[in-house]
Design a protein around this motif. Structure first.
Motif, PDB file in Angstrom:
ATOM      1  N   LEU A 239     -10.513 -30.176 -11.120  1.00 39.05           N
ATOM      2  CA  LEU A 239     -10.117 -31.504 -10.630  1.00 39.05           C
ATOM      3  C   LEU A 239     -11.181 -32.056  -9.686  1.00 39.05           C
ATOM      4  O   LEU A 239     -11.365 -33.259  -9.585  1.00 39.05           O
ATOM      5  N   THR A 240     -11.870 -31.147  -8.978  1.00 39.11           N
ATOM      6  CA  THR A 240     -12.954 -31.548  -8.092  1.00 39.11           C
ATOM      7  C   THR A 240     -14.058 -30.511  -8.201  1.00 39.11           C
ATOM      8  O   THR A 240     -13.774 -29.309  -8.141  1.00 39.11           O
ATOM      9  N   VAL A 241     -15.293 -30.955  -8.392  1.00 40.10           N
ATOM     10  CA  VAL A 241     -16.428 -30.035  -8.374  1.00 40.10           C
ATOM     11  C   VAL A 241     -17.152 -30.260  -7.042  1.00 40.10           C
ATOM     12  O   VAL A 241     -17.483 -31.381  -6.689  1.00 40.10           O
ATOM     13  N   ASN A 242     -17.360 -29.167  -6.334  1.00 36.78           N
ATOM     14  CA  ASN A 242     -17.893 -29.231  -4.966  1.00 36.78           C
ATOM     15  C   ASN A 242     -19.421 -29.135  -4.992  1.00 36.78           C
ATOM     16  O   ASN A 242     -20.028 -28.336  -4.267  1.00 36.78           O
ATOM     17  N   ARG A 243     -20.048 -29.941  -5.835  1.00 41.26           N
ATOM     18  CA  ARG A 243     -21.446 -29.788  -6.182  1.00 41.26           C
ATOM     19  C   ARG A 243     -22.412 -29.716  -4.981  1.00 41.26           C
ATOM     20  O   ARG A 243     -23.101 -28.712  -4.783  1.00 41.26           O
ATOM     21  N   ASP A 244     -22.442 -30.767  -4.196  1.00 43.22           N
ATOM     22  CA  ASP A 244     -23.453 -30.851  -3.130  1.00 43.22           C
ATOM     23  C   ASP A 244     -23.265 -29.764  -2.081  1.00 43.22           C
ATOM     24  O   ASP A 244     -24.225 -29.118  -1.659  1.00 43.22           O
ATOM     25  N   GLU A 245     -22.014 -29.593  -1.669  1.00 45.02           N
ATOM     26  CA  GLU A 245     -21.741 -28.596  -0.636  1.00 45.02           C
ATOM     27  C   GLU A 245     -22.029 -27.181  -1.161  1.00 45.02           C
ATOM     28  O   GLU A 245     -22.556 -26.333  -0.427  1.00 45.02           O
ATOM     29  N   ALA A 246     -21.737 -26.926  -2.432  1.00 43.54           N
ATOM     30  CA  ALA A 246     -21.996 -25.606  -3.017  1.00 43.54           C
ATOM     31  C   ALA A 246     -23.499 -25.315  -3.006  1.00 43.54           C
ATOM     32  O   ALA A 246     -23.932 -24.220  -2.633  1.00 43.54           O
ATOM     33  N   LEU A 247     -24.296 -26.289  -3.387  1.00 43.22           N
ATOM     34  CA  LEU A 247     -25.753 -26.082  -3.418  1.00 43.22           C
ATOM     35  C   LEU A 247     -26.320 -25.920  -2.012  1.00 43.22           C
ATOM     36  O   LEU A 247     -27.193 -25.077  -1.774  1.00 43.22           O
ATOM     37  N   ARG A 248     -25.768 -26.710  -1.078  1.00 45.76           N
ATOM     38  CA  ARG A 248     -26.235 -26.599   0.305  1.00 45.76           C
ATOM     39  C   ARG A 248     -25.974 -25.185   0.835  1.00 45.76           C
ATOM     40  O   ARG A 248     -26.823 -24.545   1.434  1.00 45.76           O
ATOM     41  N   ARG A 249     -24.768 -24.714   0.553  1.00 47.92           N
ATOM     42  CA  ARG A 249     -24.399 -23.384   1.026  1.00 47.92           C
ATOM     43  C   ARG A 249     -25.213 -22.291   0.322  1.00 47.92           C
ATOM     44  O   ARG A 249     -25.600 -21.294   0.949  1.00 47.92           O
ATOM     45  N   ALA A 250     -25.494 -22.489  -0.966  1.00 49.28           N
ATOM     46  CA  ALA A 250     -26.281 -21.499  -1.716  1.00 49.28           C
ATOM     47  C   ALA A 250     -27.665 -21.350  -1.080  1.00 49.28           C
ATOM     48  O   ALA A 250     -28.162 -20.230  -0.893  1.00 49.28           O
ATOM     49  N   GLU A 251     -28.258 -22.485  -0.726  1.00 46.85           N
ATOM     50  CA  GLU A 251     -29.582 -22.432  -0.091  1.00 46.85           C
ATOM     51  C   GLU A 251     -29.518 -21.724   1.248  1.00 46.85           C
ATOM     52  O   GLU A 251     -30.394 -20.931   1.598  1.00 46.85           O
ATOM     53  N   GLU A 252     -28.454 -21.983   1.987  1.00 48.99           N
ATOM     54  CA  GLU A 252     -28.257 -21.330   3.282  1.00 48.99           C
ATOM     55  C   GLU A 252     -28.133 -19.809   3.107  1.00 48.99           C
ATOM     56  O   GLU A 252     -28.743 -19.029   3.848  1.00 48.99           O
ATOM     57  N   LEU A 253     -27.376 -19.400   2.086  1.00 48.17           N
ATOM     58  CA  LEU A 253     -27.206 -17.963   1.830  1.00 48.17           C
ATOM     59  C   LEU A 253     -28.530 -17.335   1.402  1.00 48.17           C
ATOM     60  O   LEU A 253     -28.849 -16.208   1.808  1.00 48.17           O
ATOM     61  N   ASP A 254     -29.315 -18.058   0.601  1.00 49.30           N
ATOM     62  CA  ASP A 254     -30.630 -17.545   0.213  1.00 49.30           C
ATOM     63  C   ASP A 254     -31.527 -17.357   1.434  1.00 49.30           C
ATOM     64  O   ASP A 254     -32.263 -16.366   1.527  1.00 49.30           O
ATOM     65  N   ARG A 255     -31.457 -18.304   2.372  1.00 41.17           N
ATOM     66  CA  ARG A 255     -32.256 -18.169   3.597  1.00 41.17           C
ATOM     67  C   ARG A 255     -31.820 -16.954   4.400  1.00 41.17           C
ATOM     68  O   ARG A 255     -32.652 -16.200   4.913  1.00 41.17           O
ATOM     69  N   ASP A 256     -30.492 -16.741   4.477  1.00 44.41           N
ATOM     70  CA  ASP A 256     -29.972 -15.551   5.175  1.00 44.41           C
ATOM     71  C   ASP A 256     -30.525 -14.279   4.544  1.00 44.41           C
ATOM     72  O   ASP A 256     -30.956 -13.354   5.230  1.00 44.41           O
ATOM     73  N   LEU A 257     -30.502 -14.241   3.203  1.00 46.36           N
ATOM     74  CA  LEU A 257     -30.960 -13.033   2.497  1.00 46.36           C
ATOM     75  C   LEU A 257     -32.457 -12.831   2.723  1.00 46.36           C
ATOM     76  O   LEU A 257     -32.916 -11.703   2.930  1.00 46.36           O
ATOM     77  N   ALA A 258     -33.211 -13.939   2.701  1.00 47.98           N
ATOM     78  CA  ALA A 258     -34.665 -13.853   2.906  1.00 47.98           C
ATOM     79  C   ALA A 258     -34.978 -13.310   4.295  1.00 47.98           C
ATOM     80  O   ALA A 258     -35.984 -12.637   4.501  1.00 47.98           O
TER      81      ALA A 258
ATOM     82  N   ILE B 225     -19.112 -18.836  -2.450  1.00 48.17           N
ATOM     83  CA  ILE B 225     -19.424 -20.258  -2.580  1.00 48.17           C
ATOM     84  C   ILE B 225     -18.257 -20.949  -3.267  1.00 48.17           C
ATOM     85  O   ILE B 225     -17.856 -20.567  -4.362  1.00 48.17           O
ATOM     86  N   LEU B 226     -17.727 -21.965  -2.598  1.00 50.10           N
ATOM     87  CA  LEU B 226     -16.599 -22.700  -3.167  1.00 50.10           C
ATOM     88  C   LEU B 226     -17.136 -23.721  -4.175  1.00 50.10           C
ATOM     89  O   LEU B 226     -17.682 -24.741  -3.788  1.00 50.10           O
ATOM     90  N   ILE B 227     -16.969 -23.409  -5.456  1.00 55.47           N
ATOM     91  CA  ILE B 227     -17.613 -24.221  -6.491  1.00 55.47           C
ATOM     92  C   ILE B 227     -16.761 -25.431  -6.890  1.00 55.47           C
ATOM     93  O   ILE B 227     -17.275 -26.447  -7.331  1.00 55.47           O
ATOM     94  N   GLY B 228     -15.439 -25.315  -6.711  1.00 49.99           N
ATOM     95  CA  GLY B 228     -14.579 -26.449  -7.061  1.00 49.99           C
ATOM     96  C   GLY B 228     -13.110 -26.110  -6.990  1.00 49.99           C
ATOM     97  O   GLY B 228     -12.734 -24.968  -6.716  1.00 49.99           O
ATOM     98  N   LYS B 229     -12.298 -27.144  -7.239  1.00 49.71           N
ATOM     99  CA  LYS B 229     -10.844 -27.001  -7.194  1.00 49.71           C
ATOM    100  C   LYS B 229     -10.299 -27.123  -8.612  1.00 49.71           C
ATOM    101  O   LYS B 229     -10.669 -28.041  -9.353  1.00 49.71           O
ATOM    102  N   THR B 230      -9.405 -26.223  -8.968  1.00 49.66           N
ATOM    103  CA  THR B 230      -8.968 -26.168 -10.361  1.00 49.66           C
ATOM    104  C   THR B 230      -7.626 -26.845 -10.604  1.00 49.66           C
ATOM    105  O   THR B 230      -6.737 -26.854  -9.757  1.00 49.66           O
ATOM    106  N   ASN B 231      -7.514 -27.355 -11.810  1.00 50.50           N
ATOM    107  CA  ASN B 231      -6.324 -28.020 -12.300  1.00 50.50           C
ATOM    108  C   ASN B 231      -5.163 -27.029 -12.376  1.00 50.50           C
ATOM    109  O   ASN B 231      -5.367 -25.808 -12.480  1.00 50.50           O
ATOM    110  N   CYS B 232      -3.945 -27.549 -12.318  1.00 46.85           N
ATOM    111  CA  CYS B 232      -2.754 -26.688 -12.373  1.00 46.85           C
ATOM    112  C   CYS B 232      -1.562 -27.570 -12.729  1.00 46.85           C
ATOM    113  O   CYS B 232      -1.674 -28.790 -12.781  1.00 46.85           O
ATOM    114  N   ASP B 233      -0.428 -26.946 -12.963  1.00 44.40           N
ATOM    115  CA  ASP B 233       0.793 -27.734 -13.091  1.00 44.40           C
ATOM    116  C   ASP B 233       1.108 -28.328 -11.727  1.00 44.40           C
ATOM    117  O   ASP B 233       0.861 -27.692 -10.685  1.00 44.40           O
ATOM    118  N   GLU B 234       1.665 -29.530 -11.723  1.00 48.95           N
ATOM    119  CA  GLU B 234       1.973 -30.229 -10.475  1.00 48.95           C
ATOM    120  C   GLU B 234       2.798 -29.333  -9.550  1.00 48.95           C
ATOM    121  O   GLU B 234       3.855 -28.832  -9.938  1.00 48.95           O
TER     122      GLU B 234
END
Lengths: 100, 485
Positions: free
Chosen positions: B44-63, B117-126
């Motif tokens: 229902l929602t893809v958390n695109r920008d925030e997911a990528l931002r966080r991924a880069e942050e995690l890569d920096r932590d690992l580096a 990484i929170l990639i998105g919110k999934t559809n479900c029954d109401e």
């Protein structure tokens, strides 16, 4: 026990739902079928059976409530952030006192 | 990096070897969502920008030399009835179409602390009310194995997303089978923990004495990893248990010798599809080959479970959903001149048919004159169901059976008949009523190529036993099929 359209209207009122005529007709039929089905439970004698109050049943756990300590709240700005009609730090609603 | 079939351990192996980065995996996942989700409808929602931002942050932590946390870099999808701070959470309902939670659910908070990484919110029954995901206000979800079939409900988006490799793991919620049924229909693993094992704080309440958050994953080991992170006492949920959280992963030693596996005859009665019956029995024989001891047990009140459930769950729902009134959040009907009119019109326009049906039923069974006959009666029958398990577990360690009486059914097949839809939950509802943990694992395909799920139940707080047996089976008989996408 069959459910009547009159009862459906009464339940809708209790549940704050304003059903259309079509919904009333439909729910009368569907709820009657579901209620007839759940009456199956009457086949069971539950005279000396206590009602189940809690689902966790962890005898080893301590469900004591936390200490009553003041924590951080949301704050009014955040609490109002989702409000459909906020006004001056309040939730604004239509007239509360009805006539008659 | 290949993300098809990607699991937590394989991701971490690749990250350790420097063969991939968190950002690369995140990007691949987002690309796959973009390519496949328009047909599936899992998100229902893809958390695109925030997911990528966080991924880069995690890569920096690992580096910088930070060690991997239990879920570092793992793309996680969250069912849209679990609150995510700053990220729209709709419960697949028009009444919450624009709701932005000011806080995270505790389970989400713990996933994030573990590096997910929170990639998105999934559809479900109401409001998680349904068995097919056809009750979503924002569209159906298609089963990745057959686009004309349902993914199961109510966590249908989470099940489909994991099966289609649109994430590595997902969270669902399970009130009467809503994690296990989609897992079975989509050929993945779904775990409903013991009531009280995982905090319900931030899970939008449906049936509060039944609701549990649980992981949907590709392997049993991943379910163990996620459970270890999200389980445990939370002062914000007074029903969460302080029972110690073991290292579930360490419990997976492949050993099953001497485990007593109870087979309740009530789970193999009329209504069970012959093909499902045959595949589940084959799996039970395989458990025996691995050294488990097969024992006959009885769960005599099984036939009353659905009636009991639909009284208790709807009663609780009618109370829980009273809060949606157009005042503090979500949808408000326009043009009402009094407060009561605003409530009624908001609720009538905001809720879908199944939600109204359940509110109506719940209000009825709690109303004056009917409370003792329905609600109190159901609470007593719930005691009988819990006793059934207590007695059965005196003779065995785990209880085994099918997750669902059929494979995934066709879209539209049961939408006209609510009662027929409710009957899909016949085998899953018992665990919620008794409060015990249960897991669904894929054990085979039907002739038409649709997954068949096997369900295991354990005693309260014995998730380790459950996971160990499921893992031993999975290791010996891996489910290697993938949906034809």
């Amino acid at each position: 026990m069959p459910i009547t359209k009159r009862e459906v209207e009464k339940i809708a009122e209790l549940a704050h739902l304003e059903l259309t005529e079509e919904e009333k007709e439909q729910f009368t039929v569907q709820l009657a079928a579901i209620i007839a089905y759940v009456e199956k439970l009457n086949e069971l004698d539950t005279t000396d059976v206590p009602p189940m109050a809690h689902a966790g049943r962890d005898e080893r756990a301590d469900y004591a409530q936390r200490d009553d300590v003041v924590g951080e709240g949301l704050g009014s700005e955040l609490a109002l952030a989702n409000a459909p009609d906020p006004a001056r730090g309040y939730f604004r609603v239509p007239k509360v006192i009805e006539e008659g | 990096m290949e993300i098809i079939g990607l699991t937590i351990d394989r991701l971490h192996e690749a990250l350790r070897a420097g063969a991939t980065s968190v950002t690369e995996v995140c990007q691949r996942t987002l690309e796959r969502i973009e390519a496949l989700d328009p047909q599936l409808g899992a998100f229902l929602t893809v958390n695109r920008d925030e997911a990528l931002r966080r991924a880069e942050e995690l890569d920096r932590d690992l580096a910088r030399g930070e060690p991997l946390r239990p879920l570092t870099g793992v793309p996680v999808a969250i069912k849209d009835n679990i609150c995510t701070k700053g990220l729209r959470t709709t419960c697949a309902s028009k009444i919450l179409h624009n709701f932005i939670p000011p806080y995270n659910a505790t389970a989400v908070e713990r996933l994030l602390e573990a590096g997910a990484i929170l990639i998105g919110k999934t559809n479900c029954d109401e409001f998680a009310m349904g068995s097919s995901n056809e009750n979503s206000a924002f569209g159906i979800v298609r089963n990745p194995w057959d686009a004309e079939r349902v993914p199961g409900g109510s966590s249908g988006g989470s099940g489909a997303a994991v099966a289609a490799d649109l994430c590595v793991v997902a969270l669902g919620s399970d009130t009467g089978g809503s994690v296990r049924l989609p897992a079975a229909f989509c050929g993945v693993v779904g775990l409903k923990p013991t009531y009280g094992r995982v905090s319900r704080y931030g899970l939008v309440a449906y049936g509060s004495s039944l609701d549990q958050i649980g992981p949907i994953t590709k392997t049993v080991a991943d379910a163990a990893r996620v459970l270890r992170v999200i389980a445990g006492r939370d002062p914000r949920d007074s029903t969460s248990s302080n029972h110690p959280v073991p290292d579930y992963l360490a419990a997976l030693d492949g050993e099953i010798k001497g485990v007593r596996l109870g087979v309740p005859r009530e789970y193999f009665g009329p209504g069970l599809d012959e093909e499902v019956r045959a595949v589940v029995w084959q799996a039970i024989h395989r458990f025996a080959d691995l050294g488990a001891e097969i024992v006959d047990v009885r769960l005599p009140h099984t036939e009353y479970a659905i009636a009991c459930y639909y009284i208790i769950a709807t009663a609780e729902a009618s109370s829980n959903l009273a809060r949606y009134d157009g005042v503090r959040y979500g949808y408000r009907a326009q043009g009402a001149t009094t407060l009561r009119e605003m409530y009624r019109r908001t609720r009538n326009e905001g809720f879908g048919a199944e939600v109204k049906r359940r509110i109506m039923l719940g209000t009825y069974v709690l109303s004056a004159g009917y409370y003792d006959a329905y609600y109190l009666k159901a609470l007593k029958v719930r005691t009988l169901i819990e006793r059934d398990f207590r007695e059965a577990f005196a003779r065995c360690d785990l209880i085994v059976g099918p997750t669902s009486p059929t494979v995934a059914f066709r879209l539209g097949e049961k939408t006209e008949d609510p009662l027929a839809m409710y009957l899909s939950d016949i085998y899953t509802i018992m665990a919620n009523l008794a409060g015990i943990p249960a897991i669904s694992i894929p054990v085979g395909l039907s002739r038409e190529g649709l997954p068949i799920g096997l369900q295991l139940h354990a005693r309260h707080f014995e998730e380790a036993t459950l996971l160990r047996a499921a893992h031993a089976y999975e290791r010996a008989f891996p489910f290697s099929h993938k949906p034809p996408l």
